[in-house]
Write an enzyme that holds these catalytic residues in place. Structure first.
Site, PDB file in Angstrom:
ATOM      1  CD  GLU A  29       8.452   1.173  -1.434  1.00  0.00           C
ATOM      2  OE1 GLU A  29       7.494   1.924  -1.217  1.00  0.00           O
ATOM      3  OE2 GLU A  29       8.916   0.371  -0.596  1.00  0.00           O
ATOM      4  CG  HIS A  65       8.373   3.316   2.321  1.00  0.00           C
ATOM      5  ND1 HIS A  65       8.299   2.020   1.874  1.00  0.00           N
ATOM      6  CD2 HIS A  65       7.827   3.285   3.569  1.00  0.00           C
ATOM      7  CE1 HIS A  65       7.747   1.254   2.792  1.00  0.00           C
ATOM      8  NE2 HIS A  65       7.456   2.003   3.838  1.00  0.00           N
ATOM      9  NE  ARG A  75       5.477  -3.182   3.941  1.00  0.00           N
ATOM     10  CZ  ARG A  75       5.584  -2.324   4.943  1.00  0.00           C
ATOM     11  NH1 ARG A  75       4.982  -1.141   4.862  1.00  0.00           N
ATOM     12  NH2 ARG A  75       6.282  -2.639   6.020  1.00  0.00           N
TER      13      ARG A  75
END
Length: 323
Positions: free
Chosen positions: A262, A281, A234
Site C-alpha cells: 500500500e 484507504h 488490511r
C-alpha cells in the site's frame, strides 16, 4: 499528533470543550517528542491525547512523564503508538476505534450493496450498450461471508441481519463460540466452508502474523464464479497476486480499500481491471467524519476526570488480537 491532524480532529468547538475539563498544555506536541520542549510538557502531563502521526511512546519518550495516568488515542488502532513501556507503567489506554468503525461499516455495506447488484461488471459493459434486465439484476448474491467478528465485522453483521434483503450471513472467527454466533444471527463455519458457500466475502480480521495471507490462492479458488471480495481491513490478509489473477480472469470482482503493498505500484493489474474498485484507504473517518474522533476522545477525557469507566478502554491482553 501532527498539526494538520489536530486541526481536523479537534475543531475549535471541540478543543474548547476539552479545555473545560482539563488544563491544556500551551502548545501542541508534534514531531519525535524527544526535544527539550516536549520533555518539559510531558513532565507535567497527566492525560496524553494522541492521534495519527504520533511516534511510539517508548520508555525513552515517557521517561519525563512521571505523572502520566492515561493515553487517549483520537484515532483507531493504538498499536503504532502504545508500547510495553505504557502498559508497564499501569497507564490507562483508550482508543476512538469505535468512532472510526462506523464509517468503515458504512463503506462495507455500500460495497456489499454494489456487489449484490453486480455493479462493477455491469458498469464496465455499459459503454457497449444498455444492459438487458437480466444483466442488470445481478447474481444471486445473498450469502455474505464475514471474516472476523471485530467491532467492524459485528457492525456489518448487525446491519445485514437487520436488513429486509434476506441476506444469509456466515462467520469465521476462532474466538467466537457457536452460542455467540447464534446470538449474532449468523452461522459459524470454518474459512474454507465460508469461501465455498459465499457469493460475497468481506474481510474484517486484524493484521497478525497468523492472519497474513489468510485469504490464500487456494481459498480464493473456492469462492464461486461471480463472487466478490471486499477488504477494508488490511491488505496483507489477502494474497494480492492470487486475487489479481482471479479478477483478471473475470471470475471474481473486488472492492479494496486496502492493499498489499500500500499503495499499489503504478501499472499494477488490480488498478486497471474494470471489475475491481481500489480506493486509497478512505473507508475510515474522512472529511467531516473525523470530528467523531475528537468528540469521542474528549468524552473519554471527561469520563476519566470524573472517575468513570472509559468506553474505549483497551487492556494489554486484548491487544494481540485487535487491529
Amino acid at each position: 499528533m501532527s498539526a494538520d491532524v489536530a486541526a481536523r480532529v479537534f475543531a475549535p468547538d471541540i478543543r474548547e470543550r476539552l479545555a473545560r475539563s482539563v488544563e491544556l498544555a500551551p502548545a501542541l506536541l508534534t514531531g519525535t517528542l524527544r526535544g527539550a520542549e516536549a520533555r518539559t510538557v510531558l513532565a507535567e502531563t497527566e492525560i496524553l491525547v494522541t492521534g495519527w502521526n504520533c511516534p511510539p511512546l517508548t520508555a525513552e519518550i515517557l521517561a519525563p512523564a512521571t505523572r502520566l495516568k492515561a493515553v487517549v488515542h483520537a484515532a483507531g488502532s493504538v498499536k503504532p503508538v502504545v508500547t510495553d513501556a505504557v502498559w508497564d507503567r499501569g497507564v490507562v489506554v483508550s482508543s476512538a476505534a469505535d468512532a472510526n468503525a462506523a464509517p468503515v461499516v458504512s463503506y462495507t455495506l455500500a460495497a456489499i450493496t454494489f456487489a449484490a447488484k453486480g455493479a462493477l461488471p455491469t458498469a464496465a459493459g455499459y459503454a457497449a450498450g444498455w444492459p438487458s434486465f437480466t444483466e442488470r439484476t445481478g447474481a444471486d448474491a445473498r450469502t455474505v461471508g464475514v471474516i472476523g467478528a471485530s467491532r467492524i465485522g459485528r457492525g456489518v453483521i448487525a446491519a445485514l441481519t437487520a436488513s429486509d434483503a434476506g441476506y444469509r450471513v456466515l462467520l469465521t472467527d476462532p474466538y467466537v463460540t457457536r452460542e455467540e454466533a447464534a446470538a449474532l444471527g449468523v452461522e459459524l463455519v470454518d474459512l474454507s466452508e465460508l469461501c465455498r458457500a459465499s457469493s460475497i466475502v468481506t474481510v474484517h480480521a486484524p493484521q497478525l502474523p497468523e492472519t497474513r495471507g489468510m485469504l490464500s490462492a487456494d481459498l480464493l479458488k473456492l469462492i464461486p464464479d461471480g463472487g466478490v471480495v471486499i477488504n477494508t481491513a488490511r491488505g496483507s490478509l489477502v494474497d494480492t497476486d492470487a486475487l489479481a489473477r482471479e479478477c483478471g480472469a473475470g471470475r471474481l470482482d473486488a472492492f479494496l480499500d486496502v492493499t498489499d503493498p500500500e499503495p499499489l505500484p503504478a501499472g499494477h493489474p488490480l488498478l486497471g481491471l474494470p471489475n475491481v474498485l481500489v480506493t486509497p484507504h478512505v473507508a475510515g473517518a474522512q472529511g467531516s467524519e473525523v470530528r467523531r474522533l475528537g468528540e469521542f476522545a474528549v468524552a473519554e477525557v471527561e469520563r476519566f476526570v470524573r472517575g468513570e469507566e472509559l468506553v474505549g478502554r483497551l487492556r494489554r491482553e486484548e491487544l494481540g488480537r485487535l487491529a
